[in-house]
Motif scaffolding. Structure first.
Motif, PDB file in Angstrom:
ATOM      1  N   VAL A 101      -4.369   9.274   0.062  1.00  0.00           N
ATOM      2  CA  VAL A 101      -4.954   7.971   0.386  1.00  0.00           C
ATOM      3  C   VAL A 101      -3.825   6.997   0.697  1.00  0.00           C
ATOM      4  N   ASP A 102      -3.720   6.594   1.963  1.00  0.00           N
ATOM      5  CA  ASP A 102      -2.672   5.654   2.392  1.00  0.00           C
ATOM      6  C   ASP A 102      -3.104   5.038   3.709  1.00  0.00           C
ATOM      7  N   ASP A 103      -2.861   3.741   3.869  1.00  0.00           N
ATOM      8  CA  ASP A 103      -3.289   3.084   5.099  1.00  0.00           C
ATOM      9  C   ASP A 103      -2.339   3.348   6.260  1.00  0.00           C
ATOM     10  N   ASP A 104      -1.195   3.949   6.000  1.00  0.00           N
ATOM     11  CA  ASP A 104      -0.222   4.261   7.043  1.00  0.00           C
ATOM     12  C   ASP A 104      -0.401   5.720   7.482  1.00  0.00           C
ATOM     13  N   ALA A 120      -7.766   9.566   3.277  1.00  0.00           N
ATOM     14  CA  ALA A 120      -8.480   8.313   3.528  1.00  0.00           C
ATOM     15  C   ALA A 120      -7.466   7.211   3.794  1.00  0.00           C
ATOM     16  N   GLU A 121      -7.896   6.191   4.542  1.00  0.00           N
ATOM     17  CA  GLU A 121      -6.983   5.116   4.931  1.00  0.00           C
ATOM     18  C   GLU A 121      -7.087   3.890   4.031  1.00  0.00           C
ATOM     19  N   ASP A 122      -8.053   3.854   3.133  1.00  0.00           N
ATOM     20  CA  ASP A 122      -8.141   2.742   2.182  1.00  0.00           C
ATOM     21  C   ASP A 122      -8.972   3.178   0.978  1.00  0.00           C
ATOM     22  N   PRO A 177      -5.538  -2.228   2.606  1.00  0.00           N
ATOM     23  CA  PRO A 177      -6.601  -3.183   2.925  1.00  0.00           C
ATOM     24  C   PRO A 177      -7.943  -2.727   2.355  1.00  0.00           C
ATOM     25  N   ASN A 178      -8.889  -3.627   2.329  1.00  0.00           N
ATOM     26  CA  ASN A 178     -10.282  -3.380   1.908  1.00  0.00           C
ATOM     27  C   ASN A 178     -10.401  -3.124   0.400  1.00  0.00           C
ATOM     28  N   GLN A 179      -9.680  -2.158  -0.113  1.00  0.00           N
ATOM     29  CA  GLN A 179      -9.684  -1.905  -1.558  1.00  0.00           C
ATOM     30  C   GLN A 179      -8.349  -1.280  -1.925  1.00  0.00           C
ATOM     31  N   ASP A 180      -7.571  -1.969  -2.761  1.00  0.00           N
ATOM     32  CA  ASP A 180      -6.225  -1.489  -3.060  1.00  0.00           C
ATOM     33  C   ASP A 180      -6.243  -0.360  -4.084  1.00  0.00           C
TER      34      ASP A 180
END
Length: 215
Positions: free
Chosen positions: A7-10, A33-35, A58-61
């Motif tokens: 799980v990482d937004d990058d 998952a991205e967030d 973003p969205n949920q840390d």
């Protein structure tokens, strides 16, 4: 086989982790998952053993995600990833029950070793920042709390000695040397300490030792 979710937004970080971990015969990367919001759905559907979780998204840390996952029955092990070695959010995640954290620039062999350790229930803290995290968690001696003393009273004398060493931020090898024990015996003691105190990681043990006035 250890089932993993990343799980990482990058996207580049996710790709890098796949390259590092995907070639190991005992790892199966079942999803990503991205967030945090998307992660909750992925984790619910895929039931991984370990989640590698970015702390800032973003969205949920990662902090909120850790708290929500730990509140569920049979949650996965949570290995928090961070860019900064003094990130307060990491400390808060550990207090919420994350199984450990690693810096994102951890060398691949150490990353693989850490995931394997977390999968077997052994907490992991990046060696370069373990003492900083525990020092921040304990914040120095405070007034002894009766509840903490009562909880530590469940430990044997040897287990209490190990718990105090953990609270000083010492590694298993250092504890073994100071207390004239094998590393395997130290690990066994720490496992029993976690069970008796109802803790999930070394930071929580350190906080109880602090609260009992033993630092």
């Amino acid at each position: 086989m250890t089932r993993l979710v990343i799980v990482d937004d990058d996207a580049m970080v996710r790709t890098g982790l796949r390259l590092i971990l995907g070639g190991e015969p005992d790892f199966d990367i079942v999803g990503e998952a991205e967030d945090g919001l998307r992660a909750m759905d992925v984790i619910r559907d895929l039931r991984p053993d370990v989640v590698l979780l970015d702390i800032r998204m973003p969205n949920q840390d990662g902090l909120t995600t850790t708290e929500l996952l730990r509140a569920q029955p049979g949650p996965p092990r949570i290995l928090v990833l961070t860019t900064f070695d003094a990130d307060d959010m990491v400390l808060r995640a550990l207090r919420l029950g994350a199984d450990g954290f690693l810096l994102k620039d951890t060398p691949p062999p150490r990353m693989i070793e850490a995931v394997r350790a977390v999968a077997t229930g052994e907490p992991v803290l990046s060696p370069s920042v373990a003492r900083q995290v525990i020092a921040a968690a304990t914040g120095g001696p405070g007034p002894a709390l009766p509840q903490a003393r009562e909880e530590l009273g469940r430990l044997t004398e040897r287990e209490l000695e190990v718990a105090v060493e953990v609270a000083h931020g010492r590694s298993n090898a250092e504890i073994a040397e100071r207390l004239y024990m094998s590393v395997a015996t130290v690990k066994a003691n720490i496992t029993r300490i976690f069970a008796k105190l109802g803790t999930d990681n070394r930071v929580q043990v350190a906080m109880k030792v602090r609260d009992a006035g033993l630092l």
